[in-house]
Design a protein around this motif. Structure first.
Motif, short mmCIF file in Angstrom:
data_model
loop_
_atom_site.label_atom_id
_atom_site.label_comp_id
_atom_site.label_asym_id
_atom_site.label_seq_id
_atom_site.Cartn_x
_atom_site.Cartn_y
_atom_site.Cartn_z
N ALA A 54 0.84 -1.19 0.00
CA ALA A 54 0.00 0.00 0.00
C ALA A 54 0.87 1.24 0.00
O ALA A 54 1.79 1.37 0.82
N ALA A 55 0.60 2.17 -0.93
CA ALA A 55 1.35 3.42 -0.98
C ALA A 55 0.55 4.45 -1.75
O ALA A 55 -0.16 4.12 -2.71
N ASP A 56 0.67 5.70 -1.33
CA ASP A 56 -0.01 6.81 -1.98
C ASP A 56 0.98 7.97 -2.05
O ASP A 56 1.48 8.43 -1.01
N LEU A 57 1.27 8.43 -3.25
CA LEU A 57 2.25 9.50 -3.41
C LEU A 57 1.85 10.79 -2.71
O LEU A 57 2.70 11.63 -2.40
N GLU A 58 0.57 10.96 -2.46
CA GLU A 58 0.11 12.15 -1.75
C GLU A 58 0.15 11.98 -0.24
O GLU A 58 -0.16 12.91 0.50
N GLN A 59 0.53 10.79 0.22
CA GLN A 59 0.63 10.53 1.66
C GLN A 59 2.04 9.98 1.96
O GLN A 59 2.26 8.77 1.95
N PRO A 60 3.00 10.88 2.17
CA PRO A 60 4.40 10.46 2.35
C PRO A 60 4.60 9.43 3.44
O PRO A 60 5.56 8.64 3.38
N GLU A 61 3.72 9.40 4.44
CA GLU A 61 3.89 8.44 5.52
C GLU A 61 3.70 6.99 5.05
O GLU A 61 4.11 6.05 5.74
N THR A 62 3.10 6.81 3.85
CA THR A 62 2.92 5.46 3.33
C THR A 62 4.12 4.99 2.51
O THR A 62 4.18 3.82 2.11
N LEU A 63 5.08 5.88 2.25
CA LEU A 63 6.16 5.56 1.31
C LEU A 63 7.35 4.80 1.90
O LEU A 63 7.98 4.02 1.18
#
Length: 279
Positions: free
Chosen positions: A47-56
């Motif tokens: 799971a990753a979202d470029l607009e949510q850096p905490e997921t990266l």
């Protein structure tokens, strides 16, 4: 860990995944919905979202390379996390719009310039792929009318464009991710030929074995029709490209063959690959 692919279910991204896998590379796929269908069996999906850096951080942990699409929102966060994770190289799917004579007047150009600039200022090695018109955009403006009515509505039937097959963009990305010599390069990618819109419709008809009528409409009618399936920024860009193609032949390129060692796909080949989309 080898390469992280963002947009792994996208038109270009899923071909990047296939190409890297065929080359024996270790691949990690990202998605905002990792449990969704459409991923290769047995693939590592996080799971990753470029607009949510905490997921990266979890997505980039241990990665050496990244295939990325342009998302201005969050690009600074991506760069920071990628540098901290020890990522060495980024291959970005950008846009040919950044090379326009006056990019400041193009929202698409500005969006991609912002992402390119952030990556250029980082410590990451980079390769930018700058395609012109995507052949898959054809699905936005003709798919429904061809499937339901057997007609394609054209404001400029004799306009010439040079659509690029998504497989060719992916092939350049795979080469840049697996071979030396692509760091610091920005590849402008166009199709190998420039058929008219009418010729493109004929190619789709030949691919599906069905005659498709060409209905000439006004630019205003074409805009209204495309607005049903495309965002306004896309409608503006496509209409501008079509209008330009009535007065000057668009740029074509041989960069696909130069980088990959094989010729680029023609629009007729793209139509055959997507025949089921129009049936």
């Amino acid at each position: 860990m080898g390469t992280v692919v963002f947009g792994a279910r996208g038109n270009v991204g899923h071909h990047v995944v296939a190409g890297l896998s065929e080359a024996g590379e270790q691949v990690r796929l990202t998605s905002r919905e990792p449990g969704a269908a459409g991923f290769p069996p047995g693939a590592e999906v996080v799971a990753a979202d470029l607009e949510q850096p905490e997921t990266l951080p979890a997505a980039l942990d241990g990665a050496e390379r990244v295939f990325l699409y342009a998302k201005p929102e969050g690009i600074d966060g991506f760069v920071a996390v990628a540098e901290a994770a020890g990522v060495r190289q980024v291959v970005l799917l950008s846009s040919g719009a950044v090379s326009l004579p006056d990019p400041a007047r193009s929202p698409i150009a500005q969006m991609h310039i912002a992402v390119e600039s952030a990556i250029e200022k980082s410590s990451l090695e980079w390769t930018f792929i700058r395609p012109g018109m995507f052949a898959t955009n054809t699905l936005w403006w003709w798919q429904r009318s061809i499937r339901e009515e057997g007609v394609a509505r054209l404001p400029y039937p004799d306009s010439r464009t040079a659509p690029i097959h998504e497989k060719d963009m992916a092939a350049i990305a795979v080469a840049a991710l697996t071979e030396p010599g692509h760091s610091g390069r920005a590849y402008s990618v166009f199709g190998p030929e420039a058929p008219t819109l009418r010729e493109q419709v004929l190619a789709i008809g030949a691919a599906i074995g069905r005659e498709i009528a060409c209905e000439v409409v006004s630019p205003e009618q074409a805009r209204a029709e495309m607005s049903k399936t495309m965002p306004q920024i896309g409608v503006d860009a496509i209409m501008a490209g079509w209008e330009a193609g009535t007065v000057a032949a668009p740029q074509v390129s041989t960069i696909v063959e130069e980088v990959t060692g094989r010729p680029a796909h023609t629009f007729a080949q793209w139509a055959k690959d997507h025949a089921d989309d129009f049936r």
